[in-house]
Design a protein around this motif. Structure first.
Motif, PDB file in Angstrom:
ATOM      1  N   TYR A  75      49.564 -62.940  39.965  1.00 37.41           N
ATOM      2  CA  TYR A  75      48.159 -62.624  39.409  1.00 37.41           C
ATOM      3  C   TYR A  75      47.021 -62.624  40.425  1.00 37.41           C
ATOM      4  CZ  TYR A  75      51.165 -62.211  35.268  1.00 37.41           C
ATOM      5  OH  TYR A  75      52.108 -61.995  34.688  1.00 37.41           O
TER       6      TYR A  75
ATOM      7  N   HIS B 224      43.993 -64.090  31.390  1.00 39.05           N
ATOM      8  CA  HIS B 224      43.614 -63.649  29.925  1.00 39.05           C
ATOM      9  C   HIS B 224      44.944 -63.122  29.277  1.00 39.05           C
ATOM     10  CE1 HIS B 224      44.226 -59.273  31.389  1.00 39.05           C
ATOM     11  NE2 HIS B 224      43.226 -59.405  32.214  1.00 39.05           N
TER      12      HIS B 224
ATOM     13  N   THR C 211      52.741 -60.403  29.918  1.00 36.78           N
ATOM     14  CA  THR C 211      54.122 -60.426  30.620  1.00 36.78           C
ATOM     15  C   THR C 211      54.726 -61.613  31.164  1.00 36.78           C
ATOM     16  OG1 THR C 211      52.297 -58.718  31.959  1.00 36.78           O
ATOM     17  CG2 THR C 211      54.487 -59.168  33.005  1.00 36.78           C
TER      18      THR C 211
ATOM     19  N   TRP D  77      48.925 -55.631  49.553  1.00 38.70           N
ATOM     20  CA  TRP D  77      50.580 -55.384  48.944  1.00 38.70           C
ATOM     21  C   TRP D  77      51.721 -55.686  49.387  1.00 38.70           C
ATOM     22  CZ3 TRP D  77      51.150 -54.600  43.715  1.00 38.70           C
ATOM     23  CH2 TRP D  77      50.107 -54.492  43.091  1.00 38.70           C
TER      24      TRP D  77
ATOM     25  N   TYR E 270      58.282 -61.893  45.887  1.00 38.29           N
ATOM     26  CA  TYR E 270      59.688 -61.640  45.065  1.00 38.29           C
ATOM     27  C   TYR E 270      61.057 -62.118  46.023  1.00 38.29           C
ATOM     28  CZ  TYR E 270      56.773 -58.979  42.172  1.00 38.29           C
ATOM     29  OH  TYR E 270      55.676 -58.422  41.310  1.00 38.29           O
TER      30      TYR E 270
ATOM     31  N   PHE F 133      49.790 -51.212  28.494  1.00 39.75           N
ATOM     32  CA  PHE F 133      48.439 -52.206  28.472  1.00 39.75           C
ATOM     33  C   PHE F 133      48.127 -52.090  26.983  1.00 39.75           C
ATOM     34  CE2 PHE F 133      45.592 -53.321  32.317  1.00 39.75           C
ATOM     35  CZ  PHE F 133      46.943 -53.546  33.030  1.00 39.75           C
ATOM     36  N   PHE F 134      47.566 -53.259  26.594  1.00 38.55           N
ATOM     37  CA  PHE F 134      46.848 -53.177  25.390  1.00 38.55           C
ATOM     38  C   PHE F 134      45.515 -53.218  25.693  1.00 38.55           C
ATOM     39  CE2 PHE F 134      46.507 -57.746  25.443  1.00 38.55           C
ATOM     40  CZ  PHE F 134      47.697 -58.053  25.885  1.00 38.55           C
TER      41      PHE F 134
HETATM   42  N1  MSP Z   1      48.297 -58.872  42.243  1.00 36.15           N
HETATM   43  C1  MSP Z   1      48.594 -57.610  41.551  1.00 36.15           C
HETATM   44  C2  MSP Z   1      50.034 -57.963  41.286  1.00 36.15           C
HETATM   45  C3  MSP Z   1      51.045 -57.954  42.820  1.00 36.15           C
HETATM   46  S1  MSP Z   1      52.271 -58.058  42.343  1.00 36.15           S
HETATM   47  C4  MSP Z   1      53.151 -58.125  43.756  1.00 36.15           C
HETATM   48  C5  MSP Z   1      47.985 -57.425  40.139  1.00 36.15           C
HETATM   49  N2  MSP Z   1      47.512 -58.578  39.656  1.00 36.15           N
HETATM   50  S2  MSP Z   1      46.590 -58.654  38.141  1.00 36.15           S
HETATM   51  O1  MSP Z   1      46.045 -59.667  38.003  1.00 36.15           O
HETATM   52  O2  MSP Z   1      45.718 -57.398  38.063  1.00 36.15           O
HETATM   53  O3  MSP Z   1      47.724 -58.460  36.982  1.00 36.15           O
HETATM   54  C6  MSP Z   1      48.246 -57.219  36.691  1.00 36.15           C
HETATM   55  C7  MSP Z   1      49.364 -57.388  35.590  1.00 36.15           C
HETATM   56  O4  MSP Z   1      48.722 -58.343  34.614  1.00 36.15           O
HETATM   57  C8  MSP Z   1      49.850 -55.987  34.963  1.00 36.15           C
HETATM   58  O5  MSP Z   1      50.567 -55.430  35.539  1.00 36.15           O
HETATM   59  C9  MSP Z   1      50.480 -56.746  33.734  1.00 36.15           C
HETATM   60  O6  MSP Z   1      51.637 -57.232  33.917  1.00 36.15           O
HETATM   61  C10 MSP Z   1      49.292 -57.722  33.212  1.00 36.15           C
HETATM   62  N3  MSP Z   1      48.149 -57.267  32.523  1.00 36.15           N
HETATM   63  C11 MSP Z   1      47.037 -57.353  32.813  1.00 36.15           C
HETATM   64  N4  MSP Z   1      46.429 -56.899  31.666  1.00 36.15           N
HETATM   65  C12 MSP Z   1      46.800 -56.399  30.925  1.00 36.15           C
HETATM   66  C13 MSP Z   1      46.747 -55.672  29.398  1.00 36.15           C
HETATM   67  N5  MSP Z   1      45.705 -55.490  28.959  1.00 36.15           N
HETATM   68  N6  MSP Z   1      47.669 -55.390  28.878  1.00 36.15           N
HETATM   69  C14 MSP Z   1      49.011 -55.832  29.086  1.00 36.15           C
HETATM   70  N7  MSP Z   1      49.397 -56.205  30.480  1.00 36.15           N
HETATM   71  C15 MSP Z   1      48.258 -56.756  31.338  1.00 36.15           C
HETATM   72  O7  MSP Z   1      47.893 -56.295  39.849  1.00 36.15           O
END
Ligand code: MSP
Length: 484
Positions: free
Chosen positions: A15, A22, A28, A233, A240, A294-295
């Protein structure tokens, strides 16, 4: 997924540290946690590896840190700490928490970049485009709304610079084939078709794997060109395998390829196209990707400005870790897009946990204590309730299956009225059979719940398997005052 599984590697996205955790992130992570706990039960803890972490480089992070008068490292330490704290509060059972600022990760990313260069899949070229710092990516003119990035409501910067590129084009036919053959699993089918569509439309140009250090000051230097920083990215996706100590680590040899990489639909392209291309370039096998929807919260996207961001900590504080996970997972099916109404959580808690499971446990144990002196002659057998659903990632449905048994048991008590049977000695056999059935079902409810609520499950099993069954002195799910 067949029975002969010997190891299971599960990942969440790492994240971004530009915002506090949040419940979107929590969703996830909870899904991954349940699956990890399930497979630990199935194949032993040593054969499961569950990874999560934080993605800490990029222009956006540097920008936020500067705004707060902090160094990027200070800032990322703080937010990464918040994620760790949130996962502790939700009792998340990850085996490793990776940070892209970890020295070990950075070292392996450099190794990966050198390998890619040696393989001849990188080349240098001019890049000119519109860059949205919010997205950390170049965006197309056609994606702008009134000149601004629609997701971040800000104008992109015009950037022209020399960058290193990854020659994605040459891998697209292989990726397409791997998806079609199932060597690269993209689940559900709707997302798989979306990726195949992207490939067919030829809308996937080569992507740059570096940025000038002037535009992105906070990141990993390209080993052969210190004027360039690694594109976030490439840095992020590598986590992983760096977490497993690629290429020589024992963990890497044992666990790669991943058996379940969870992600939200917005980062599908990066995981289903860029990531497999990098893996193919490194001659590595491809993972299984599971994409969820997404929700929204009360019909709206979670956002700071709307003030509807829900912190996992607030939920965990009110309901505890296990109930919070139940409330989140029972809202919608994996893969679906949905809306969550937080004001329904308290009612749902009282209905399902206090009046449903908690009440059943109280009624059954109370009757066994009263009518059978706490003694029950029963051979417990694990019926593996809801396991097939969990294996298929149908978490909500798994909970519904378990709650159906809870409901059936409560209905059975209402119909059979054991308190009437107890009045007449000649019904003793029938009463005993009935209570046996109820205890047996409760035991299976508890074993089915183990991956979701390990502590509550253990508590219930301890009560049912004690020498003498007693009604718990404190309810395992205390009633919540709805006016709170
Ligand atoms: N840092 C990148 C991911 C890199 S992975 C190699 C990123 N981070 S993020 O903080 O934006 O997290 C995105 C992820 O958080 C989503 O793909 C999902 O898994 C989760 N979600 C964030 N908001 C969400 C919702 N509102 N609903 C469901 N999942 C959500 O992208």
């Amino acid at each position: 997924m067949s029975k002969s599984i010997e190891k299971f590697y599960i990942t969440t996205p790492i994240y971004y540290v530009n915002a506090e955790p949040h419940i979107g992130h929590a969703y996830t992570t909870i899904v991954a946690d349940v699956l990890a706990r399930f497979y630990r039960q199935e194949i032993g803890s040593e054969n499961v590896f569950f990874l999560t972490g934080t993605d800490e480089h990029g222009a956006k992070v540097a920008e936020m840190a500067a705004k707060l008068g902090k160094s990027p490292q200070e800032f990322t330490d703080q937010i990464s700490g918040s994620f760790k704290e949130a996962w502790k509060n939700l009792d998340i059972s990850h085996d490793y928490f990776i940070r892209t600022t970890d020295a070990k990760h950075k070292k392996i990313v450099i190794d990966i970049l050198n390998k890619l260069k040696d393989k001849g899949v990188l080349y240098e070229a001019d890049y000119q485009g519109l860059y949205c710092v919010g997205c950390e990516k170049f965006i197309l003119e056609s994606e702008l709304v009134e000149g601004k990035c629609p997701d971040h409501n800000r104008e992109p910067q015009k950037l022209k610079e020399k960058n290193w590129f990854f020659s994605l084009q040459q891998f697209l036919p292989k990726i397409k084939q791997a998806i079609e053959l199932g060597e690269l699993l993209v689940y559900p089918a709707s997302r798989k078709n979306e990726v195949l569509g992207l490939i067919d439309k030829q809308s996937l140009p080569d992507f740059s794997i570096s940025r000038s250090r002037k535009s992105v000051p906070w990141g990993i230097d390209l080993p052969w060109d210190k004027e360039q920083k690694t594109y976030v990215w490439v840095d992020a996706l590598s986590n992983y395998i760096t977490a497993l100590d690629y290429p020589e680590g024992e963990k890497f040899k044992k666990f790669w390829p991943a058996d379940a990489q969870f992600l939200g639909l917005e980062i599908l392209k990066f995981h289903a196209v860029y990531w497999p291309a990098i893996l193919l370039a490194l001659d590595l096998p491809l993972p299984k990707l599971y994409i969820h929807g997404f929700f929204t919260i009360d019909g709206q996207k979670m956002s700071k400005t709307l003030g509807n961001v829900i912190s996992p900590n607030a939920l965990a504080e009110k309901y505890g870790a296990e109930v919070s996970k139940y409330l989140i997972l029972s809202q919608f099916s994996f893969g679906a897009e949905s809306d969550i109404k937080i004001e329904n959580f308290a009612e749902k808690y009282n209905a399902d946990l206090v009046n449903g499971l908690g009440n059943l446990l109280n009624r059954v144990t109370n009757m066994v204590e009263k009518y059978l002196d706490g003694k029950i002659d029963l051979q417990f057998v694990d019926k593996k309730l809801a396991q097939e659903e969990i294996r298929q990632l149908r978490f909500r449905e798994a909970l519904l299956t378990i709650w159906q048994v809870i409901q059936n048991s409560n209905t059975l008590i209402d119909q059979e009225k054991p308190w009437l049977l107890a009045k007449d000695e000649k019904n003793k056999g029938k009463l005993e059979e009935l209570l046996k059935e109820l205890v047996f079902d409760l035991y299976n409810i508890a074993t089915g719940l183990k991956p979701f609520m390990p502590e509550k499950s253990a508590q219930i099993i301890a009560i049912l398997t004690a020498d003498k069954i007693k009604k718990p002195t404190e309810p395992i799910f205390p009633r919540l005052d709805l006016s709170d």
